[in-house]
Design a protein around this motif. Structure first.
Motif, PDB file in Angstrom:
ATOM      1  N   HIS A  27      -7.181   2.073   5.388  1.00  0.00           N
ATOM      2  CA  HIS A  27      -7.582   1.151   4.313  1.00  0.00           C
ATOM      3  C   HIS A  27      -7.472   1.853   2.960  1.00  0.00           C
ATOM      4  CE1 HIS A  27      -9.758  -2.026   2.270  1.00  0.00           C
ATOM      5  NE2 HIS A  27     -10.663  -1.179   1.867  1.00  0.00           N
ATOM      6  N   VAL A  28      -8.014   3.050   2.877  1.00  0.00           N
ATOM      7  CA  VAL A  28      -7.991   3.780   1.601  1.00  0.00           C
ATOM      8  C   VAL A  28      -6.557   4.145   1.206  1.00  0.00           C
ATOM      9  CG1 VAL A  28      -8.784   5.862   0.397  1.00  0.00           C
ATOM     10  CG2 VAL A  28     -10.370   4.577   1.832  1.00  0.00           C
ATOM     11  N   SER A  30      -3.891   2.420   1.973  1.00  0.00           N
ATOM     12  CA  SER A  30      -3.261   1.163   1.517  1.00  0.00           C
ATOM     13  C   SER A  30      -3.695   0.797   0.107  1.00  0.00           C
ATOM     14  CB  SER A  30      -3.653   0.006   2.447  1.00  0.00           C
ATOM     15  OG  SER A  30      -3.500   0.364   3.779  1.00  0.00           O
ATOM     16  N   ILE A  31      -5.001   0.943  -0.187  1.00  0.00           N
ATOM     17  CA  ILE A  31      -5.444   0.531  -1.520  1.00  0.00           C
ATOM     18  C   ILE A  31      -4.915   1.473  -2.587  1.00  0.00           C
ATOM     19  CG2 ILE A  31      -7.486  -0.807  -0.804  1.00  0.00           C
ATOM     20  CD1 ILE A  31      -8.586   2.167  -2.312  1.00  0.00           C
ATOM     21  N   TRP A  34      -1.493   0.153  -3.277  1.00  0.00           N
ATOM     22  CA  TRP A  34      -1.608  -1.137  -3.992  1.00  0.00           C
ATOM     23  C   TRP A  34      -1.998  -0.912  -5.456  1.00  0.00           C
ATOM     24  CZ3 TRP A  34      -5.979  -5.281  -2.967  1.00  0.00           C
ATOM     25  CH2 TRP A  34      -5.658  -6.452  -3.662  1.00  0.00           C
ATOM     26  N   ALA A  76       1.323  -3.316   0.676  1.00  0.00           N
ATOM     27  CA  ALA A  76       0.075  -2.551   0.555  1.00  0.00           C
ATOM     28  C   ALA A  76      -1.138  -3.469   0.416  1.00  0.00           C
ATOM     29  CB  ALA A  76       0.162  -1.604  -0.643  1.00  0.00           C
ATOM     30  N   MET A  77      -0.954  -4.578  -0.322  1.00  0.00           N
ATOM     31  CA  MET A  77      -2.068  -5.540  -0.442  1.00  0.00           C
ATOM     32  C   MET A  77      -2.383  -6.136   0.931  1.00  0.00           C
ATOM     33  SD  MET A  77      -2.479  -9.038  -2.708  1.00  0.00           S
ATOM     34  CE  MET A  77      -1.241  -9.984  -1.890  1.00  0.00           C
ATOM     35  N   SER A  80      -4.184  -3.591   2.998  1.00  0.00           N
ATOM     36  CA  SER A  80      -5.568  -3.410   2.519  1.00  0.00           C
ATOM     37  C   SER A  80      -6.472  -4.495   3.086  1.00  0.00           C
ATOM     38  CB  SER A  80      -5.605  -3.465   0.988  1.00  0.00           C
ATOM     39  OG  SER A  80      -4.775  -2.482   0.422  1.00  0.00           O
ATOM     40  N   TRP A  81      -5.963  -5.748   3.064  1.00  0.00           N
ATOM     41  CA  TRP A  81      -6.742  -6.862   3.611  1.00  0.00           C
ATOM     42  C   TRP A  81      -6.928  -6.735   5.127  1.00  0.00           C
ATOM     43  CZ3 TRP A  81      -9.864 -10.331   1.632  1.00  0.00           C
ATOM     44  CH2 TRP A  81      -9.757 -10.678   0.277  1.00  0.00           C
ATOM     45  N   GLY A  84      -9.288  -3.896   5.871  1.00  0.00           N
ATOM     46  CA  GLY A  84     -10.632  -4.237   5.369  1.00  0.00           C
ATOM     47  C   GLY A  84     -11.317  -5.240   6.288  1.00  0.00           C
ATOM     48  N   VAL A 108     -12.237  -8.077  -5.385  1.00  0.00           N
ATOM     49  CA  VAL A 108     -10.961  -7.923  -4.664  1.00  0.00           C
ATOM     50  C   VAL A 108     -10.169  -9.231  -4.682  1.00  0.00           C
ATOM     51  CG1 VAL A 108      -9.932  -7.515  -2.407  1.00  0.00           C
ATOM     52  CG2 VAL A 108     -11.747  -6.036  -3.174  1.00  0.00           C
TER      53      VAL A 108
END
Ligand code: HEM
Length: 160
Positions: A27-28, A30-31, A34, A76-77, A80-81, A84, A108
């Motif tokens: 997650h980290v 990916s963000i 992004w 990447a968005m 992240s989703w 998450g 977000v």
């Protein structure tokens, strides 16, 4: 996340917890990708405004903007989703009464909306149809920055 009392439950609990940490790491990652795009793309628009339509420079900016959006930011968005939501699915209690998480997800959603606005501008520049000024994109550049600062403070400090 509570680990069970029996050996099996404890082993299962530890395995899920480890699995959870891998998802959080992804997650980290990916963000970060992004956010790199969200902070860089408006900057490209600032410079693109100064390039003459049809020029080699303008055509080069079009390629850079399209690749940044399609090859980095949008995947990447999505990641992240996915990571998450996977963490929430693994630990749904987190959604109960955790004001910081509700506030974070609100910011977000705004960040995802901003992603959509940037995607629209990529299309407009690609069609030589941009009507916005350099100043507009300089201000635009600050929006993801402010949202990102708010999101990270909420998820790390958890003020409420
Ligand atoms: C895209 C939708 C997003 C969802 C559904 C989401 C959800 C979550 C969840 C459930 C956690 C785990 C919290 C915990 O274990 O206690 C988390 C961790 C985290 N999120 Fe997000 N998040 C999203 C986007 C973002 C964005 C855009 C940022 C930064 C700009 C961000 C930064 C972080 C950080 C730094 C952590 C780790 C916090 C820690 O180590 O405790 N997240 N996220």
């Amino acid at each position: 996340m509570s680990i069970g009392i029996s050996g099996v439950e404890m082993a299962e609990g530890a395995a899920v917890e480890n699995y959870y940490l891998w998802i959080k790491a992804l997650h980290v990652i990916s963000i970060i990708a992004w956010m790199a795009g969200m902070l860089y793309l408006p900057r490209l628009f600032v410079y693109h405004c100064g390039a003459e339509r049809g020029s080699v420079q303008s055509e080069t900016f079009k390629v850079m903007e399209r690749r940044l959006l399609k090859a980095i930011m949008t995947p990447a968005m999505g990641a992240s989703w996915i990571f998450g939501i996977a963490m929430i699915a693994l630990n749904p209690d987190m959604m109960k009464g955790q004001g910081w998480l509700h506030a974070k997800l609100t910011l977000v959603l705004l960040m995802s909306g901003m992603h959509g606005v940037l995607a629209k501008h990529v299309r407009l520049f690609a069609n030589d149809a941009n009507t916005k000024s350099t100043k507009y994109f300089r201000v635009m550049n600050e929006v993801p920055t402010v949202l990102m600062i708010g999101i990270v403070i909420l998820v790390i400090v958890r003020p409420f």
